[in-house]
Design a protein around this motif. Structure first.
Motif, mmCIF file in Angstrom:
data_model
loop_
_atom_site.group_PDB
_atom_site.id
_atom_site.type_symbol
_atom_site.label_atom_id
_atom_site.label_comp_id
_atom_site.label_asym_id
_atom_site.label_seq_id
_atom_site.Cartn_x
_atom_site.Cartn_y
_atom_site.Cartn_z
ATOM 1 N N UNK A 15 0.824 -1.197 0.000
ATOM 2 C CA UNK A 15 0.000 0.000 0.000
ATOM 3 C C UNK A 15 0.865 1.257 0.000
ATOM 4 N N UNK A 16 1.906 1.238 0.801
ATOM 5 C CA UNK A 16 2.827 2.386 0.842
ATOM 6 C C UNK A 16 3.484 2.576 -0.514
ATOM 7 N N UNK A 17 3.890 1.478 -1.145
ATOM 8 C CA UNK A 17 4.482 1.582 -2.483
ATOM 9 C C UNK A 17 3.495 2.181 -3.477
ATOM 10 N N UNK A 18 2.270 1.746 -3.404
ATOM 11 C CA UNK A 18 1.251 2.276 -4.324
ATOM 12 C C UNK A 18 1.038 3.773 -4.096
ATOM 13 N N UNK A 19 1.019 4.172 -2.837
ATOM 14 C CA UNK A 19 0.831 5.587 -2.522
ATOM 15 C C UNK A 19 2.004 6.413 -3.033
ATOM 16 N N UNK A 20 3.203 5.884 -2.878
ATOM 17 C CA UNK A 20 4.375 6.604 -3.387
ATOM 18 C C UNK A 20 4.315 6.718 -4.907
ATOM 19 N N UNK A 21 3.889 5.670 -5.562
ATOM 20 C CA UNK A 21 3.770 5.694 -7.015
ATOM 21 C C UNK A 21 2.747 6.738 -7.448
ATOM 22 N N UNK A 23 1.824 9.345 -5.754
ATOM 23 C CA UNK A 23 2.385 10.654 -5.439
ATOM 24 C C UNK A 23 3.355 11.107 -6.528
ATOM 25 N N UNK A 24 4.185 10.208 -7.009
ATOM 26 C CA UNK A 24 5.114 10.528 -8.090
ATOM 27 C C UNK A 24 4.353 10.928 -9.354
ATOM 28 N N UNK A 25 3.263 10.214 -9.637
ATOM 29 C CA UNK A 25 2.466 10.554 -10.814
ATOM 30 C C UNK A 25 1.895 11.966 -10.693
ATOM 31 N N UNK A 26 1.403 12.302 -9.484
ATOM 32 C CA UNK A 26 0.847 13.636 -9.277
ATOM 33 C C UNK A 26 1.916 14.719 -9.403
ATOM 34 N N UNK A 27 3.089 14.457 -8.848
ATOM 35 C CA UNK A 27 4.158 15.447 -8.961
ATOM 36 C C UNK A 27 4.630 15.565 -10.404
ATOM 37 N N UNK A 28 4.597 14.495 -11.147
ATOM 38 C CA UNK A 28 4.957 14.561 -12.560
ATOM 39 C C UNK A 28 3.957 15.423 -13.331
ATOM 40 N N UNK A 29 2.678 15.309 -12.983
ATOM 41 C CA UNK A 29 1.657 16.126 -13.635
ATOM 42 C C UNK A 29 1.901 17.595 -13.314
#
Length: 182
Positions: A15-21, A23-29
């Motif tokens: 779950x933590x890995x998914x949340x980090x992923x 989060x990275x997608x949002x920061x990329x946007x």
């Protein structure tokens, strides 16, 4: 004490890995939207500059309309004192006064037209009036970007000469004269 199974820890880590992923997608946007503010500011500036240009040009046209109205008023007043007896002098006085105010009839883009009752009975009400119409092409500043280099501004003034009134009496006495039976 609560014992948690190994599967719980692995699911939590997943779950933590998914949340980090995510989060990275949002920061990329957000990184992709880094020029959006500049674009919005640029579009807003274009709109504000257009409104300012509109205000400047229409203020200039309005101010020139006031000047043209003053010229038409002066020309009508200068010529009307010669109506109805001396039409030629009335017209030349109107043209002269308009020229003194900067509206010469022979200039390109400028038209000065005096009209009296004899020439056009629909333009004025009686033979003691003179109407003067001045039309001038007024240059623009920002409207020329849209292909409008000049705007024709027309103003009209009508002046009336009030004939002199007789003051006093032609008789040699004031009021009633009982000796004359009045």
């Amino acid at each position: 004490m609560l014992f948690r199974s190994r599967s719980y820890a692995s699911s939590r880590a997943c779950l933590v890995r998914e949340m980090r992923t995510e989060h990275r997608k949002l920061t990329d946007v957000r990184k992709d939207e880094s020029g959006a503010v500049l674009l919005l500011v640029g579009l807003t500036m274009v709109i504000f500059m257009g409104m300012a240009a509109f205000a400047v040009d229409f203020g200039w046209i309005y101010w020139n309309g006031i000047k043209i109205q003053h010229g038409a008023d002066a020309a009508a007043l200068a010529g009307v004192v010669y109506e109805p007896d001396n039409r030629a002098t009335a017209y030349s006085s109107a043209f002269g006064s308009a020229a003194e105010n900067g509206y010469v009839a022979t200039d390109p883009g400028t038209t000065v037209t005096p009209v009296d009752f004899e020439e056009d009975s629909n333009a004025v009400e009686n033979e003691n009036q003179l109407a003067v119409t001045i039309t001038e092409e007024v240059g623009t500043f920002f409207m020329s970007v849209f292909g409008i280099d000049t705007v024709a501004v027309t103003r009209r003034a009508v002046a009336e000469y009030a004939l002199p009134l007789a003051m006093g009496s032609d008789l040699s006495y004031f009021g009633n004269d009982p000796a004359l039976g009045l």
